[in-house]
Design an enzyme around this catalytic site. Sequence first.
Site, PDB file in Angstrom:
ATOM      1  CB  ILE A 235      92.973  76.584 -44.102  1.00 49.55           C
ATOM      2  CG1 ILE A 235      93.837  77.467 -43.179  1.00 49.55           C
ATOM      3  CG2 ILE A 235      92.299  77.456 -45.150  1.00 49.55           C
ATOM      4  CD1 ILE A 235      94.972  78.194 -43.910  1.00 49.55           C
TER       5      ILE A 235
ATOM      6  CG  HIS B 174      89.122  80.805 -47.539  1.00 49.19           C
ATOM      7  ND1 HIS B 174      89.012  81.736 -46.529  1.00 49.19           N
ATOM      8  CD2 HIS B 174      88.455  81.329 -48.609  1.00 49.19           C
ATOM      9  CE1 HIS B 174      88.309  82.777 -46.975  1.00 49.19           C
ATOM     10  NE2 HIS B 174      87.954  82.547 -48.212  1.00 49.19           N
TER      11      HIS B 174
END
Length: 240
Positions: A105, A121
């Site tokens: 991320i 994600h």
Amino acid sequence: MTDKIEELRSIIEGSKRIVFFGGAGVSTESGISDFRSQDGLYHQKYDYPPEEILSHSFFVHKPGEFYRFYREKMLCLTAKPNKAHLTLAKWEKDGRLLSVVTQNIDGLHQAAGSKRVHELHGSVLRNYCMKCHRFYDVDFIAESEGVPQCECGGIIKPDVVLYEEPLPTDVVEEAVYDISRADTLIIAGTSLTVYPAASYIRYFRGNHLVLINRDETPYDSHADLVIHDKVGEVLASLHI
Ligand code: CNA
């Protein structure tokens, strides 16, 4: 090890549609802790287990605690792309890599120049008001205190997939599509224990499955080539 590097070089040189499937281990060489290594976040002491803090219900019930952990441990704004990120960006530019599918991320693949990146994600770089959906950048979150709030009074949430939350359907579809048409799949820097993300590698139908990970994974026996080493160093040593 030299034999394995030579084997990897020959696989890469013979591939036209590589997909790279990575996780937190891809960014440890940039100084960002992963979750499950010995020095990872799951082996450090907090008031609550990190799995609990990073869950949707914890965010809803204890947003202040969530943001304390999140700002300290998940925002690494000074981190720079390492040799793994840079090599993959070059391979895409050279036309041998189709895309990167990442569980990370941190936005470091894009910072390195990669264009087709499927962020399963989400990303800490994007944040939205839960009420009016206004966008906020990561600096706003880093510089705010307590629970960041929108001008409209709504709570701002990072665009990251927390435990208990579904993955973004459009991103998953594109990732699975690319994995299914890859001629080589390189899996690296991931414990392959977080689902459903880890299950998408089953869509691979190509010729060479390569696994580069410091520790063993549940998928080692399925790979044509397994290298237990640092992914940045391995990719850079190819000089491709
Ligand atoms: P994980 O479960 O922490 O596993 C990381 C794996 O990487 C371990 O098996 C390590 O052995 C291996 N590893 C660590 N460093 C290296 C290296 N230099 N070279 C090769 N292998 C290495 O992480 P996963 O990605 O499997 O788990 C998925 C979680 C972690 C996702 O939800 C991520 O969002 C989350 N995460 C992301 C970041 C980030 O964005 N940088 C950081 C920490 C956690």
